[in-house]
Design a protein around this motif. Sequence first.
Motif, PDB file in Angstrom:
ATOM      1  N   GLU B  78       0.842  -1.196   0.000  1.00 20.87           N
ATOM      2  CA  GLU B  78       0.000   0.000   0.000  1.00 20.87           C
ATOM      3  C   GLU B  78       0.871   1.237   0.000  1.00 20.87           C
ATOM      4  O   GLU B  78       1.877   1.307   0.690  1.00 20.87           O
ATOM      5  CB  GLU B  78      -0.906   0.009   1.233  1.00 20.87           C
ATOM      6  CG  GLU B  78      -2.024   1.023   1.083  1.00 20.87           C
ATOM      7  CD  GLU B  78      -2.778   1.319   2.377  1.00 20.87           C
ATOM      8  OE1 GLU B  78      -3.899   0.831   2.516  1.00 20.87           O
ATOM      9  OE2 GLU B  78      -2.241   2.064   3.220  1.00 20.87           O
ATOM     10  N   SER B  79       0.487   2.224  -0.780  1.00 22.63           N
ATOM     11  CA  SER B  79       1.243   3.469  -0.872  1.00 22.63           C
ATOM     12  C   SER B  79       1.155   4.238   0.437  1.00 22.63           C
ATOM     13  O   SER B  79       0.065   4.471   0.951  1.00 22.63           O
ATOM     14  CB  SER B  79       0.691   4.319  -2.009  1.00 22.63           C
ATOM     15  OG  SER B  79       0.974   5.680  -1.776  1.00 22.63           O
ATOM     16  N   VAL B  86      -1.030  -0.296  -4.157  1.00 22.36           N
ATOM     17  CA  VAL B  86      -0.125   0.147  -5.223  1.00 22.36           C
ATOM     18  C   VAL B  86      -0.578  -0.374  -6.587  1.00 22.36           C
ATOM     19  O   VAL B  86      -0.497   0.335  -7.593  1.00 22.36           O
ATOM     20  CB  VAL B  86       1.318  -0.308  -4.906  1.00 22.36           C
ATOM     21  CG1 VAL B  86       2.230  -0.087  -6.091  1.00 22.36           C
ATOM     22  CG2 VAL B  86       1.845   0.449  -3.694  1.00 22.36           C
ATOM     23  N   TRP B  87      -1.100  -1.605  -6.637  1.00 23.40           N
ATOM     24  CA  TRP B  87      -1.509  -2.152  -7.947  1.00 23.40           C
ATOM     25  C   TRP B  87      -2.543  -1.245  -8.579  1.00 23.40           C
ATOM     26  O   TRP B  87      -2.588  -1.081  -9.786  1.00 23.40           O
ATOM     27  CB  TRP B  87      -2.034  -3.584  -7.812  1.00 23.40           C
ATOM     28  CG  TRP B  87      -3.281  -3.729  -6.981  1.00 23.40           C
ATOM     29  CD1 TRP B  87      -3.357  -4.109  -5.686  1.00 23.40           C
ATOM     30  CD2 TRP B  87      -4.641  -3.503  -7.402  1.00 23.40           C
ATOM     31  NE1 TRP B  87      -4.664  -4.112  -5.254  1.00 23.40           N
ATOM     32  CE2 TRP B  87      -5.475  -3.759  -6.284  1.00 23.40           C
ATOM     33  CE3 TRP B  87      -5.230  -3.104  -8.598  1.00 23.40           C
ATOM     34  CZ2 TRP B  87      -6.860  -3.625  -6.336  1.00 23.40           C
ATOM     35  CZ3 TRP B  87      -6.623  -2.973  -8.653  1.00 23.40           C
ATOM     36  CH2 TRP B  87      -7.419  -3.237  -7.531  1.00 23.40           C
ATOM     37  N   SER B 264       6.047  10.284  -7.938  1.00 19.85           N
ATOM     38  CA  SER B 264       6.249   9.379  -6.797  1.00 19.85           C
ATOM     39  C   SER B 264       7.668   9.480  -6.257  1.00 19.85           C
ATOM     40  O   SER B 264       7.886   9.347  -5.060  1.00 19.85           O
ATOM     41  CB  SER B 264       5.972   7.934  -7.197  1.00 19.85           C
ATOM     42  OG  SER B 264       4.684   7.813  -7.708  1.00 19.85           O
ATOM     43  N   ASP B 269       7.399   8.064  -2.669  1.00 21.36           N
ATOM     44  CA  ASP B 269       6.407   7.012  -2.536  1.00 21.36           C
ATOM     45  C   ASP B 269       7.052   5.698  -2.993  1.00 21.36           C
ATOM     46  O   ASP B 269       6.808   5.202  -4.083  1.00 21.36           O
ATOM     47  CB  ASP B 269       5.172   7.358  -3.386  1.00 21.36           C
ATOM     48  CG  ASP B 269       3.927   6.704  -2.847  1.00 21.36           C
ATOM     49  OD1 ASP B 269       4.072   5.764  -2.042  1.00 21.36           O
ATOM     50  OD2 ASP B 269       2.824   7.119  -3.218  1.00 21.36           O
ATOM     51  N   LEU B 271       6.979   2.385  -2.619  1.00 24.82           N
ATOM     52  CA  LEU B 271       6.396   1.169  -3.178  1.00 24.82           C
ATOM     53  C   LEU B 271       5.893   1.412  -4.590  1.00 24.82           C
ATOM     54  O   LEU B 271       5.942   0.530  -5.440  1.00 24.82           O
ATOM     55  CB  LEU B 271       5.269   0.673  -2.266  1.00 24.82           C
ATOM     56  CG  LEU B 271       5.761   0.123  -0.931  1.00 24.82           C
ATOM     57  CD1 LEU B 271       4.594  -0.350  -0.090  1.00 24.82           C
ATOM     58  CD2 LEU B 271       6.731  -1.027  -1.135  1.00 24.82           C
ATOM     59  N   VAL B 272       5.411   2.627  -4.859  1.00 25.54           N
ATOM     60  CA  VAL B 272       4.930   2.933  -6.209  1.00 25.54           C
ATOM     61  C   VAL B 272       6.102   2.946  -7.181  1.00 25.54           C
ATOM     62  O   VAL B 272       6.030   2.366  -8.271  1.00 25.54           O
ATOM     63  CB  VAL B 272       4.176   4.285  -6.222  1.00 25.54           C
ATOM     64  CG1 VAL B 272       3.811   4.676  -7.641  1.00 25.54           C
ATOM     65  CG2 VAL B 272       2.931   4.204  -5.368  1.00 25.54           C
ATOM     66  N   ALA B 275       7.164  -0.561  -7.885  1.00 30.12           N
ATOM     67  CA  ALA B 275       6.222  -1.282  -8.744  1.00 30.12           C
ATOM     68  C   ALA B 275       6.419  -0.866 -10.206  1.00 30.12           C
ATOM     69  O   ALA B 275       6.374  -1.711 -11.107  1.00 30.12           O
ATOM     70  CB  ALA B 275       4.790  -0.996  -8.290  1.00 30.12           C
TER      71      ALA B 275
END
Lengths: 498, 309
Positions: B78-79, B86-87, B264, B269, B271-272, B275
């Motif tokens: 999760e962001s 995030v997905w 991001s 951010d 995790l973003v 990804a």
Amino acid sequence: MQRRKLLAMIAAIAMSIGAAAAQPAKDTLSVDLPGQPATLDPHIQWDTDSYHVYRNIFDNLVTRDAAGKIVPQVASAWTYRSPTEIEFTIRTDIKFHDGSALTPADVVYSVKRITDPAFKSPQLSQFDTIKEARLVGPDKVLLVTEKPYPVLLAQLVKLSIVSKAHVEKVGAEKFNLEPMGSGPYKFASWQRGVRVTLEANDSYWRGKPSIRTVTFQNVSDEATRIANLKSGRADIIRAVSPDQAQALKSESRLKLLPAATERIGYLFINAQWGPTADIRVRRAIAHAIDRKLIVEALYAGFGTPVDVVLTPANFGYITGIPSYPFDPAKARALIKEAGAEGAELPFTTSPAYDSRLVQALQQMLGDVGLKVTIQLTDHPTFLKRRQGNPNEAGSISTGLWSCGCQDADGVINPLFRTGSTWAKYSNPKFDALIDAARATIDEAERLKHYGDALRILYEDVPGVGMFQYHAIYAARREIQWQPTAGESFAVFDMKWQP
Amino acid sequence: MSRYLLGRAAQSALAVFGVMAIVFVVMRLSGDPTLLLVPEGATREQIDALRHQLGFDRPIPIQFADYLWTLTRLDLGESVVQRLPVWRIVGERIPYTAWLAGTALALSIGLGIPVGIATAVWRGTLVERALMPLVLVGQSMPTFWSGILLIMLFGVTLGWLPTSGADDWRSVLMPAVALGGLSMATFARITRTAVIEELGKDYVRAIRAKGVSWKVVILRHVLRNGAIPIVTIAALEVANLLAGAVIVETVFAWPGMGQLAVQSIQSRDFLVVQAIVLLVSVSYVLLNFAADLIYGIIDPRIKLRGGTR
């Protein structure tokens, strides 16, 4: 025949132009922001772009008027029961967009939600002095702070009131994506990464908004925002640089809307490490900076030179504090006296700061005989150094500080109080004064303390105030609006010229 | 064949893992996101508390292991900034980037290959002199500049195309031209070189001697034999388009992954960003894999085999 046809055509064209001019006044507004809102849940992020959007969807407990005075909004009145207890009277005529009434219980819920450590709000540190929130009557809410906290009202300007029933029903994620409040505009849609659309709330308690539909576009490139404004795709754009603002002055269909904000452009000077540990070197630096030239040459006049590390938009700003006039000869003399000629000063900075300002200051200090080396790193690394031990922070760095509270407590306290992450300076007398100013709610007494504290900062020079930052919007000429120091973007206050 | 595929798949997975590990460590070494998330005036205790809550106070290997573990459950996390899965944040940007990169690729192939053939066949004539400046411009104009020029001309002065955004096919034209310019030039150059080389070979003279028309010679024989370098470049160009999208999407306010990546990174951010890097590196590896397979179809002499050559 031919000629008559031509004349008829010209007449038709002329009429259609006339008709276009007489079409009903525009009632939509297209806003270009440099980013998309990170969240629309007002209790999470409070970056400028998120704030620009959601402050139109929600009402806050209190607000500021055009002059910057704290005035009622959801709370119609308040009284201090004691220095640690404020009783708020909550309006009973406010309705959320779903038709339900805004109640004092929603106010209590909003305070508890944002101060819940488990909620992990980045805004927590602004509200965590609140120890308790409870109902004390059918329309009364009591907020209790641990210690007297005179800045509480200024912080509550940013506290959006959310509906307890709604947030609990839809859950945090949906509320963030489809916010619902009681403000002048209702959330309509969010095409993520592209735009947020809001519609006027006709049952708004302060009246019908004049602008019916607002869209906020996410346009990160400044040149593109300006192209959008020129082509009519945007009606108002945020974050125009002084250079571009200068160029836009010649556009007759557009106008500039600069606002003197509470952001203070200042130079930090390390009083606990290196050559600047010598007070004479710090004073020399203060004498070497030509504030007027900085504002005129770098910011095209979009800035106000200041003498203290505080702007006139902050409570606690006092005129008449002595200052160091621009005087290179005196600076050189002080440096010579300190034996610091050619001393090396590391100038820590990051891309988050204006590199032209950094270079101008390097030049100004070089002119009086100091050897300034610029140390540019990415922003988190800069923060780590700047907030680390005195020997890591470098000798000087620039900053653009805003507490979002328009109070001296949020500026000189974190910047200079002993033990704060930013302070590379310690003076018990200064600490005692700002602590005293924080411990009372008596405004006259607070002003006196801040006056004395600013005089100590003048003596010790752990930093130099340079200019009050102006935020610049550019807009279509027909838009009537005056931006405020709090950088709050109230579409409700905007109108198209009829 | 299957042994070859397995070997390539293992290599690809290793490459993706390597990229992930590097990005993960570099993002964390370059600074602490907690400092960017708290208000400026936060105290040391408040900063420490948030850092602990977000788990950024744990050693990097443990954070990495934790991340890999969530990945194995096909969860991207999760962001921290946007408070969304995030997905979802990345997923909603993929169609826009595919739309833009696809249009840019179509433009660059559709223009670049014919231009390459024309400048090779009519070498030294007026045709080449007329077309080469196009290639030169595509190759040498930086996109952030050509993008602004396009906006000023077609958006502001002429008012034909929207100055930014992603509403319909008209919005995609300018960003696709700005983005595809460099690829177009690359395709033109590679095609030109390949065609010129083939034209000098004996088989061309032989089939010409049989009386086969130039059209058939070029389209059926020369182009097919010259296709290997063009396919290789195509796979690499897709990666260039994805990288170039970072700038073009910023200039044109195009809501794709490039713009998301920039915003991001600025807001830390993590995790973003991870990804996006994961997605881009996987698609890059897959495209190269696909190019390998296509070689075998174009030229049956290339056998897909693993092991020693």
